[in-house]
Write an enzyme that holds these catalytic residues in place. Structure first.
Site, PDB file in Angstrom:
ATOM      1  N   TYR A   1      -9.025 -66.950  76.388  1.00 10.14           N
ATOM      2  CA  TYR A   1      -9.600 -65.638  76.720  1.00 10.14           C
ATOM      3  C   TYR A   1      -9.579 -65.404  78.229  1.00 10.14           C
ATOM      4  CZ  TYR A   1     -13.128 -61.880  76.724  1.00 10.14           C
ATOM      5  OH  TYR A   1     -13.804 -60.694  76.891  1.00 10.14           O
TER       6      TYR A   1
ATOM      7  N   LYS B   1      -7.609 -62.506  80.335  1.00  5.20           N
ATOM      8  CA  LYS B   1      -8.331 -61.533  81.166  1.00  5.20           C
ATOM      9  C   LYS B   1      -7.938 -61.655  82.634  1.00  5.20           C
ATOM     10  CE  LYS B   1     -10.639 -59.510  77.867  1.00  5.20           C
ATOM     11  NZ  LYS B   1     -10.395 -58.098  77.540  1.00  5.20           N
TER      12      LYS B   1
HETATM   13  P1  NAP Z   1     -15.924 -55.879  69.811  1.00  2.45           P
HETATM   14  O1  NAP Z   1     -17.172 -55.158  69.490  1.00  2.45           O
HETATM   15  O2  NAP Z   1     -15.575 -57.125  69.099  1.00  2.45           O
HETATM   16  O3  NAP Z   1     -14.718 -54.839  69.701  1.00  2.45           O
HETATM   17  C1  NAP Z   1     -13.391 -55.234  69.868  1.00  2.45           C
HETATM   18  C2  NAP Z   1     -12.516 -54.031  69.658  1.00  2.45           C
HETATM   19  O4  NAP Z   1     -11.145 -54.432  69.844  1.00  2.45           O
HETATM   20  C3  NAP Z   1     -12.633 -53.458  68.258  1.00  2.45           C
HETATM   21  O5  NAP Z   1     -12.771 -52.055  68.333  1.00  2.45           O
HETATM   22  C4  NAP Z   1     -11.302 -53.830  67.609  1.00  2.45           C
HETATM   23  O6  NAP Z   1     -10.816 -52.850  66.723  1.00  2.45           O
HETATM   24  C5  NAP Z   1     -10.385 -53.864  68.812  1.00  2.45           C
HETATM   25  N1  NAP Z   1      -9.171 -54.630  68.513  1.00  2.45           N
HETATM   26  C6  NAP Z   1      -9.084 -55.956  68.257  1.00  2.45           C
HETATM   27  N2  NAP Z   1      -7.801 -56.264  67.995  1.00  2.45           N
HETATM   28  C7  NAP Z   1      -7.077 -55.113  68.084  1.00  2.45           C
HETATM   29  C8  NAP Z   1      -5.699 -54.801  67.936  1.00  2.45           C
HETATM   30  N3  NAP Z   1      -4.790 -55.740  67.639  1.00  2.45           N
HETATM   31  N4  NAP Z   1      -5.311 -53.500  68.116  1.00  2.45           N
HETATM   32  C9  NAP Z   1      -6.211 -52.536  68.415  1.00  2.45           C
HETATM   33  N5  NAP Z   1      -7.524 -52.787  68.554  1.00  2.45           N
HETATM   34  C10 NAP Z   1      -7.951 -54.060  68.409  1.00  2.45           C
HETATM   35  O7  NAP Z   1     -15.901 -56.279  71.355  1.00  2.45           O
HETATM   36  P2  NAP Z   1     -16.468 -55.571  72.660  1.00  2.45           P
HETATM   37  O8  NAP Z   1     -17.516 -56.420  73.178  1.00  2.45           O
HETATM   38  O9  NAP Z   1     -16.716 -54.125  72.452  1.00  2.45           O
HETATM   39  O10 NAP Z   1     -15.194 -55.766  73.604  1.00  2.45           O
HETATM   40  C11 NAP Z   1     -14.387 -54.702  74.088  1.00  2.45           C
HETATM   41  C12 NAP Z   1     -13.578 -55.220  75.274  1.00  2.45           C
HETATM   42  O11 NAP Z   1     -14.464 -55.641  76.302  1.00  2.45           O
HETATM   43  C13 NAP Z   1     -12.718 -56.435  74.924  1.00  2.45           C
HETATM   44  O12 NAP Z   1     -11.497 -56.354  75.604  1.00  2.45           O
HETATM   45  C14 NAP Z   1     -13.536 -57.581  75.444  1.00  2.45           C
HETATM   46  O13 NAP Z   1     -12.754 -58.696  75.754  1.00  2.45           O
HETATM   47  C15 NAP Z   1     -14.146 -56.960  76.682  1.00  2.45           C
HETATM   48  N6  NAP Z   1     -15.355 -57.651  77.158  1.00  2.45           N
HETATM   49  C16 NAP Z   1     -16.471 -57.746  76.379  1.00  2.45           C
HETATM   50  C17 NAP Z   1     -17.575 -58.404  76.865  1.00  2.45           C
HETATM   51  C18 NAP Z   1     -18.841 -58.558  76.089  1.00  2.45           C
HETATM   52  O14 NAP Z   1     -19.746 -59.267  76.557  1.00  2.45           O
HETATM   53  N7  NAP Z   1     -19.009 -57.915  74.955  1.00  2.45           N
HETATM   54  C19 NAP Z   1     -17.538 -58.986  78.140  1.00  2.45           C
HETATM   55  C20 NAP Z   1     -16.385 -58.873  78.902  1.00  2.45           C
HETATM   56  C21 NAP Z   1     -15.305 -58.192  78.402  1.00  2.45           C
HETATM   57  P3  NAP Z   1     -10.820 -53.047  65.112  1.00  2.45           P
HETATM   58  O15 NAP Z   1     -12.220 -53.429  64.731  1.00  2.45           O
HETATM   59  O16 NAP Z   1     -10.403 -51.702  64.614  1.00  2.45           O
HETATM   60  O17 NAP Z   1      -9.805 -54.115  64.817  1.00  2.45           O
END
Ligand code: NAP
Length: 246
Positions: free
Chosen positions: A154, A158
């Site tokens: 991961y 990133k």
């Molecule tokens: P999440 O709730 O698990 O959501 C992940 C999203 O990514 C879902 O909408 C999913 O869509 C989509 N996704 C996964 N695989 C995909 C694919 N092959 N094609 C298109 N869409 C895809 O996670 P989140 O926390 O909102 O994370 C959103 C972003 O922020 C990510 O890039 C994550 O790495 C980043 N981030 C999150 C955090 C945190 O603490 N939460 C921290 C740093 C960075 P489907 O459900 O439709 O598959």
């Protein structure tokens, strides 16, 4: 503020992407809510946006798949004639210590988190260059900035996204296109829900502001980077992490 703009947010059916889609629509953009598996949630996001008078459409597409992401981009450009704002938000985790990490866990994370963003930028690059304007926002992570034990795949994806952001920012700058990354810290979504309570408590004590962030905290910055107030900002990585990295 974003009236007349077309925004595409990948992975916008849930979590951070969902909040970004909603805030962009609230500020006047027509938003394409991309999803891969979460059709119902994406349609619900569209319904919520329409309920406050905004414009949105849910579009299925796996960003990691070259052909699927290309045909999704083509369909969107045919229908809307342009994309002004691209938010590469789709992402997954497959955590584990490196000595036990499988090739498949490494590849899946790189394919979605890094290659997915590469696909979307490449497919839409002609559109951005032709229109000589645009905003690309890549959702990186504090793990990509600092590294994180148990997240080699991961963090690599990133950190790669940061290199991609800076390189594309340099390539597109002369055309007035701004490319920036957001590095969220620990944000309450399904991605972090799986963390054990003890780990969350420990994490909280490491965050100077003393708590996890909300998806809205990230969305507010995405709105700023999508609008004209950030026209002189490109190639940057901006943290939304309660001071975890400073
Ligand atoms: P999440 O709730 O698990 O959501 C992940 C999203 O990514 C879902 O909408 C999913 O869509 C989509 N996704 C996964 N695989 C995909 C694919 N092959 N094609 C298109 N869409 C895809 O996670 P989140 O926390 O909102 O994370 C959103 C972003 O922020 C990510 O890039 C994550 O790495 C980043 N981030 C999150 C955090 C945190 O603490 N939460 C921290 C740093 C960075 P489907 O459900 O439709 O598959």
């Amino acid at each position: 503020m974003l009236t007349g703009k077309v925004a595409l947010v990948t992975g916008a059916g849930r979590g951070i992407g969902r909040e970004i889609a909603k805030i962009l629509a609230k500020n006047g953009a027509t938003v394409i809510v991309n999803y891969n598996g979460s059709k119902d949630s994406a349609e619900q996001v569209v319904a919520e946006i329409e309920a406050f008078g905004g414009k949105a459409e849910a579009v299925k597409g796996n960003v990691a798949d070259e052909e699927e992401s290309a045909s999704m981009s083509k369909t969107i450009l045919e229908k809307y004639q342009k994309v002004d704002i691209l938010v590469n938000n789709a992402g997954i985790t497959r955590d584990g210590l490196i000595m036990r990490m499988s090739d498949s866990d490494f590849d899946q994370v790189i394919d979605i988190n890094l290659k997915g963003a590469f696909h979307m930028i490449r497919h839409l690059s002609r559109n951005f260059i032709k229109q000589k304007s645009g905003k690309i926002i890549n959702i990186s992570s504090v793990s990509g900035v600092m590294g994180n034990a148990g997240q080699a795949n991961y963090a690599a994806s990133k950190a790669g996204l940061i290199g991609l952001t800076k390189s594309v920012a340099r390539e597109f700058a002369s055309r007035g296109i701004c490319v920036n990354a957001i590095a969220p810290g620990f944000i309450e979504t399904e991605m972090t829900k799986a963390m054990p309570e003890e780990a969350k408590k420990n994490m909280g004590s490491m965050i100077p502001l003393g708590k996890m962030g909300q998806a809205k905290d990230v969305a507010e910055l995405a709105l700023f980077l999508a609008g004209s107030c950030s026209d002189y900002i490109t190639g940057q990585v901006i943290s939304v992490d309660g001071g975890l990295h400073m």
